[in-house]
Design a protein around this motif. Sequence first.
Motif, mmCIF file in Angstrom:
data_model
loop_
_atom_site.group_PDB
_atom_site.id
_atom_site.type_symbol
_atom_site.label_atom_id
_atom_site.label_comp_id
_atom_site.label_asym_id
_atom_site.label_seq_id
_atom_site.Cartn_x
_atom_site.Cartn_y
_atom_site.Cartn_z
ATOM 1 N N UNK A 231 0.868 -1.179 0.050
ATOM 2 C CA UNK A 231 -0.050 -0.100 -0.211
ATOM 3 C C UNK A 231 0.855 1.222 -0.160
ATOM 4 N N UNK A 232 2.172 1.223 0.179
ATOM 5 C CA UNK A 232 3.177 2.181 0.311
ATOM 6 C C UNK A 232 2.970 3.016 -1.140
ATOM 7 N N UNK A 233 3.406 4.241 -1.372
ATOM 8 C CA UNK A 233 3.373 4.914 -2.589
ATOM 9 C C UNK A 233 4.682 4.699 -3.355
ATOM 10 N N UNK A 234 4.931 5.044 -4.521
ATOM 11 C CA UNK A 234 6.264 4.898 -5.043
ATOM 12 C C UNK A 234 7.347 5.296 -4.175
ATOM 13 N N UNK A 235 8.361 4.512 -3.944
ATOM 14 C CA UNK A 235 9.634 4.701 -3.403
ATOM 15 C C UNK A 235 10.915 4.903 -3.941
ATOM 16 N N UNK A 236 11.636 5.684 -3.538
ATOM 17 C CA UNK A 236 13.120 5.736 -4.101
ATOM 18 C C UNK A 236 13.970 5.419 -2.787
ATOM 19 N N UNK A 237 14.727 4.143 -2.870
ATOM 20 C CA UNK A 237 15.620 3.923 -1.624
ATOM 21 C C UNK A 237 17.101 4.077 -2.264
ATOM 22 N N UNK A 238 17.788 5.104 -1.409
ATOM 23 C CA UNK A 238 19.108 5.349 -1.788
ATOM 24 C C UNK A 238 20.052 4.710 -0.693
ATOM 25 N N UNK A 239 20.914 3.863 -1.010
ATOM 26 C CA UNK A 239 21.705 3.335 0.208
ATOM 27 C C UNK A 239 23.279 3.640 -0.232
ATOM 28 N N UNK A 240 24.050 3.578 0.832
ATOM 29 C CA UNK A 240 25.546 3.454 0.697
ATOM 30 C C UNK A 240 26.120 2.019 0.766
ATOM 31 N N UNK A 241 26.957 1.908 -0.228
ATOM 32 C CA UNK A 241 27.621 0.423 -0.038
ATOM 33 C C UNK A 241 28.663 0.185 1.059
ATOM 34 N N UNK A 242 28.764 1.167 1.780
ATOM 35 C CA UNK A 242 29.555 1.031 3.196
ATOM 36 C C UNK A 242 28.775 1.308 4.303
ATOM 37 N N UNK A 243 27.670 1.694 4.199
ATOM 38 C CA UNK A 243 26.839 2.054 5.267
ATOM 39 C C UNK A 243 26.340 0.759 6.126
ATOM 40 N N UNK A 244 26.125 0.851 7.371
ATOM 41 C CA UNK A 244 25.738 -0.369 8.006
ATOM 42 C C UNK A 244 24.147 -0.374 8.052
#
Length: 283
Positions: free
Chosen positions: A188-201
Amino acid sequence: MITCRPRRSPVPAAIKARLTAGRRPPVHLLLHGGAFVVRRPEQEDNVARYLASEVGCYVVFPDYDVSPQVRFPVAEQECYDAYLWILEQAGTQGWDENRVSASGAGAGAKLALSVIVQALQDGTPTPVAASLEYGASDFSLPDESRTSPRKIPVIGPWMLRTIRETYLLGADLTDPVVSPAKYPKLGDFPPLLVLTGGLGTLRHDMRAFAEEARANGAEVNHHEFAGSDHGFTHIKPVKSARTAITMIGDRLRTAYDAPGRTGVADNAAEVAERALSGDPVTG
């Protein structure tokens, strides 16, 4: 006070064009990070200025309360109240209540998700899209699951413990408002953009959330910035920061321009005059 833009900041050309054409501009709820202990909305100024200038939306910064003065669910409730205020004030402020989006970085990403969860629980329209930058979606996960290739990552176990022992002290970590990944209907969530860092925990958490939400029917775009840790929208390398902020703008623009989302302002002349005068939008 909720301030949309600095008092002497010029109205971006994109907003001016929408106003003078009789169209209500969209509006974006931007939630700052800071591990629920830092109270500094202006730290997202670079993202806000880009969105206002290049996308043509108003930007609202809630100055929400943080620990140790408050605990959960104060920040979540305040951010949701800010979202409701945006919806309610469309006629007065001149923006389009049908084109409201949300985003956040770090703790702000979690709060953006919590706004969506509260809207779904209340039967309130959700934002048309949300961008989530290096956030967390599940505080019930064990610290051992949050690893990094770096010896000393930006977000270490000590910080996560601090959040649990201060702002989240006494909270049920499986409550969907605390941990939005626990919401039972992620589709049910709206369109999402998820950005992550390859070194982030926090990347494992958000990767899993993106995959689960997509599997349940939500529209999710996930991009990981290899070689980046927490905070990559605000630090070097500049290329990564610029790319990430551009992606945020593109995601929001797509949502704003979707069919049926073109707002028309009945009082466009009045709205344009107020906006062009340089007065801040406050509430």
